[in-house]
Design an enzyme around this catalytic site. Structure first.
Site, PDB file in Angstrom:
ATOM      1  CB  CYS A  20     -10.718   4.846   0.551  1.00  0.00           C
ATOM      2  SG  CYS A  20      -9.218   5.369   1.440  1.00  0.00           S
TER       3      CYS A  20
ATOM      4  CG  ASP B 216      -1.891   1.197   1.208  1.00  0.00           C
ATOM      5  OD1 ASP B 216      -2.586   1.373   0.195  1.00  0.00           O
ATOM      6  OD2 ASP B 216      -1.934   1.949   2.199  1.00  0.00           O
ATOM      7  CB  SER B 217       0.359   4.651  -1.223  1.00  0.00           C
ATOM      8  OG  SER B 217      -0.929   4.907  -0.681  1.00  0.00           O
TER       9      SER B 217
ATOM     10  CD  GLU C 239      -3.338   8.629   7.146  1.00  0.00           C
ATOM     11  OE1 GLU C 239      -2.599   9.629   7.284  1.00  0.00           O
ATOM     12  OE2 GLU C 239      -3.152   7.768   6.260  1.00  0.00           O
TER      13      GLU C 239
ATOM     14  CG  HIS D 177      -7.407   5.439   5.179  1.00  0.00           C
ATOM     15  ND1 HIS D 177      -6.625   5.140   4.103  1.00  0.00           N
ATOM     16  CD2 HIS D 177      -6.597   6.067   6.075  1.00  0.00           C
ATOM     17  CE1 HIS D 177      -5.389   5.580   4.321  1.00  0.00           C
ATOM     18  NE2 HIS D 177      -5.349   6.145   5.521  1.00  0.00           N
TER      19      HIS D 177
ATOM     20  CB  CYS E 209      -2.714   1.239  -2.879  1.00  0.00           C
ATOM     21  SG  CYS E 209      -2.611   2.976  -3.366  1.00  0.00           S
TER      22      CYS E 209
END
Length: 275
Positions: free
Chosen positions: A184, A10-11, A152, A186, A73
């Protein structure tokens, strides 16, 4: 070979939700995770640069002897999937098409929503993946840039998240979607808030969960599943600061993240490693 690890790339941190699903759905498999946190985010970068960075990271995982690759990602999936499947001798799984297939399977009224970062929304990667869908399927895409910032920062519930979710999801509710793809990695950490705003009648499709399920299918078809008595060993790599990665990684994934090591990826990092 069957006991070799699964490489997850993943990035940054979001792919750890995919790693979490892999650990849950394939508990006998070892995971080697690489987050390119030194160069995150990928979204604003030109697609040629995303491709370059992604292939550098995937090359490094292959050098470690992984038996399969997971591109966890969305930006990287859109940029390098075709190249990766030609470049590597191991199976390659990504996050977009598994989620699309799952959404198609569970929708009742054919109205599907997709929420994602601005870059993924603009790339139309999810919309393009519905190109073979029947005319009765209608897809609406919504960019939700603040969600990543909130996750985050550790803010995954509460009034602020609910307010932002209501604002982002209102256009999709107006379209009467009954299925929502969390486009996404996240976003699974916001599941409770999203479900609260949408109501129980809307089915949430996690790209992380769908990807892990697709990985299980690919490993089974390829005869690469680890033995039931295999004792998995998990490794966590980052191109950035290991301490910072460790702090956020335990929030995303849990106590399985113990030691985090620095990975040197790309030409600049290789020069740094040689010093």
């Amino acid at each position: 070979m069957t006991e070799a690890p699964i490489g997850v790339f993943d990035s940054g941190f979001g792919g750890l939700t995919v790693a979490r699903e892999v650990l849950d759905q394939l508990p006998h498999e070892s995971v080697l995770y690489l987050g390119d946190t030194a160069r995150t985010p990928y979204g604003p970068r030109p697609i040629a640069q995303v491709r370059e960075f992604s292939l550098e990271c995937l090359d490094r995982l292959v050098e470690h002897g992984v038996k399969a690759l997971v591109i966890a990602c969305n930006s990287a999936s859109a940029a390098v999937l075709a190249d990766a499947r030609e470049r590597y001798a191991v199976p390659v799984v990504e996050v977009i098409r598994p989620a699309v297939r799952r959404a198609m399977a569970v929708t009742r009224n054919g109205k599907i929503g997709v929420i994602s970062t601005a870059a993924t929304h603009q790339s139309r990667a999810y919309l393009d993946s519905f190109v073979a869908a029947p005319p009765s399927v209608h897809v609406a895409s919504q960019a939700c840039p603040r969600f990543v910032e909130l996750v985050e920062a550790g803010v995954t519930s509460g009034p602020e998240v609910i307010e932002v979710a209501r604002d982002y999801l209102a256009p999709l509710q107006e379209r009467d979607v009954d299925t929502l793809i969390l486009g996404c990695t996240h976003y699974p950490l916001l599941t409770q808030a999203l479900q609260y705003v949408l109501g129980e009648q809307v089915q949430l499709v996690s790209s992380a969960a769908a990807t892990a399920a697709d990985l299980f299918r690919v490993l089974t078809d390829s005869g690469l599943l680890a033995a039931q008595d295999n004792e998995p060993v998990h490794q966590w790599l980052t191109t950035g600061d290991p301490d910072g990665f460790h702090y956020l990684a335990r929030r995303f994934l849990g106590p399985e993240v113990e030691q985090v090591h620095r990975a040197f990826v790309g030409r600049a990092d290789e020069r740094l490693a040689a010093q």
